[in-house]
Design a protein around this motif. Structure first.
Motif, short mmCIF file in Angstrom:
data_model
loop_
_atom_site.label_atom_id
_atom_site.label_comp_id
_atom_site.label_asym_id
_atom_site.label_seq_id
_atom_site.Cartn_x
_atom_site.Cartn_y
_atom_site.Cartn_z
N ASP A 275 0.86 -1.17 0.00
CA ASP A 275 0.00 0.00 0.00
C ASP A 275 0.91 1.23 0.00
OD1 ASP A 275 0.97 0.23 2.59
OD2 ASP A 275 -0.90 -0.42 3.54
N ASP A 276 0.33 2.42 0.04
CA ASP A 276 1.15 3.63 -0.05
C ASP A 276 2.18 3.71 1.08
OD1 ASP A 276 0.07 4.68 -2.38
OD2 ASP A 276 -1.57 5.65 -1.33
N SER B 248 3.50 1.28 3.02
CA SER B 248 4.55 0.26 2.95
C SER B 248 5.48 0.52 1.77
CB SER B 248 3.95 -1.14 2.88
OG SER B 248 3.07 -1.27 1.79
N ARG C 189 3.58 4.23 -5.47
CA ARG C 189 3.07 2.86 -5.30
C ARG C 189 2.37 2.34 -6.55
NH1 ARG C 189 -2.50 0.78 -5.30
NH2 ARG C 189 -2.36 -1.28 -4.31
N ASP D 37 -8.69 -2.45 -7.21
CA ASP D 37 -7.83 -1.41 -6.65
C ASP D 37 -8.35 -0.03 -7.04
OD1 ASP D 37 -4.91 -1.30 -5.34
OD2 ASP D 37 -5.09 0.36 -6.78
#
Length: 359
Positions: A282-283, A285, A300, A329
């Motif tokens: 995700d953004d 991580s 990302r 998504d």
């Protein structure tokens, strides 16, 4: 006067190498007069794709177009020569391949820090005004490096060095000083076309010409939308950049990883990242994993898009579930790439199961 210039050059070279540069050369500001016309022709062909910042040809075409007081250009190269074969992971479809240049620290930060230190030394030693550049400014680093004797632009359009192969990050210092210049480098590609033949997407319409719109480095890094379908299978498991045309150059046999700046030693987590892990980013991580890396600038969305394409090429059933989580998504480019990846996996897995039955 000439003795003074020679002494300054010797001291400049010594200081540059102490700061981690593997190569240094000097050229007059007008030493690459053909660059502007070549740039205009390339832009007119549309081969730069979405890289609209390249269109600032008046400033990029010559050093004086960017800064009228420049007299000399100091070209510098910092080695990132790999210790292992950059193409070794081509047969490991479960992992993503990241270009060698992006596996260590962000070269923008490392090279600029060293350039600024060298610039401070030069001003203190010899005076004059100056400006430092690494990659992000409208500077024709490769033609200037060739004019300054660092190497030559090969048939893949990248700089090739006799001592460092294809593995140099380039930076430049524009100065108002009239420094002793080096002789320009001559080309030594000869009849070799290894780089042209190695390109998976035929991105070279002719030697010394690149159509960025077909280049995997461009498609996985610069291109923001869906990757054109015609190139997706050729991308294989490359998720950030492509080293193929660089890695096959015969001049790399002279490149020694011992000359590599230690900032560019690969980070373990970026050498062979599992595609399953990349698909789950995700953004937050993404920013955590790629902090301090040049990869962080693509965001990302582009990284997961690239990983989804690579997963579709993998023929691995264990990547179906991670892809299924991405079909809804919020980024439509990611969702489309996930759907494509699932369709590719379904096709390849059916074919692999049917293969033993064929006679």
């Amino acid at each position: 006067m000439n003795q003074g210039k020679s002494r300054l050059r010797e001291d400049l070279d010594r200081e540059a190498r102490a700061l981690g540069f593997a190569a240094i050369g000097v050229a007059p500001a007008d030493a690459a007069p053909k660059s502007a016309e070549r740039l205009r022709q390339w832009l007119a062909s549309g081969a730069h794709g979405d890289m609209i910042w390249m269109e600032n040809e008046d400033r990029r075409g010559s050093p004086a177009g960017l800064w009228q007081d420049v007299r000399s250009v100091i070209s510098l190269g910092m080695s990132y020569a790999p210790a292992t074969d950059p193409l070794a992971l081509a047969a490991a479809p479960e992992v993503g391949r990241i270009s060698v240049y992006a596996q260590g620290a962000d070269y923008h930060d490392v090279v600029k820090k060293a350039l600024k230190a060298l610039a401070r030394w030069l001003v203190k030693t010899a005076g004059g005004d100056l400006k430092v550049f690494v990659d992000t400014a409208p500077v024709m680093e490769k033609p200037l490096a060739e004019a300054a004797g660092l190497g030559w632009q090969g048939k893949h359009t990248n700089l090739v060095s006799r001592s460092d192969g294809n593995w140099l990050f380039l930076g430049a210092i524009y100065t108002s000083l009239d420094l002793e210049p080096d002789a320009p480098h001559t080309a030594h590609c000869g009849s070799c076309n290894a780089c042209q033949a190695a390109c998976p997407t035929d991105a070279f319409p002719a030697p010394f010409q690149l159509d960025a719109r077909r280049c995997i480095s461009y498609l996985t890094i610069e291109h923001k939308g869906p990757i054109p379908h015609e190139f997706r299978q050729a991308i294989g498991n490359r998720i950030y950049g492509c080293d193929d045309c660089l890695a096959v150059c015969p001049w790399n046999r002279f490149a020694d990883s011992a000359r590599r700046n230690q900032a560019f030693v690969p980070r373990a987590e970026l050498v062979a990242p599992p595609l399953a892990d990349l698909l789950a980013l995700d953004d937050a991580s993404f920013r955590q994993v790629f902090a301090g890396s040049p990869i962080k600038r693509i965001g990302r969305g582009r990284m997961v898009r690239n990983a989804a394409v690579a997963a579709g090429n993998s023929a691995r059933a264990d990547l179906i579930a991670p892809l299924e989580k991405l079909v809804d998504d919020e980024d439509p480019v990611v969702a489309e790439a996930a759907e494509w990846g699932l369709a590719q996996l379904a096709s390849s897995l059916v074919s692999s199961r049917a293969a033993p039955l064929q006679k």
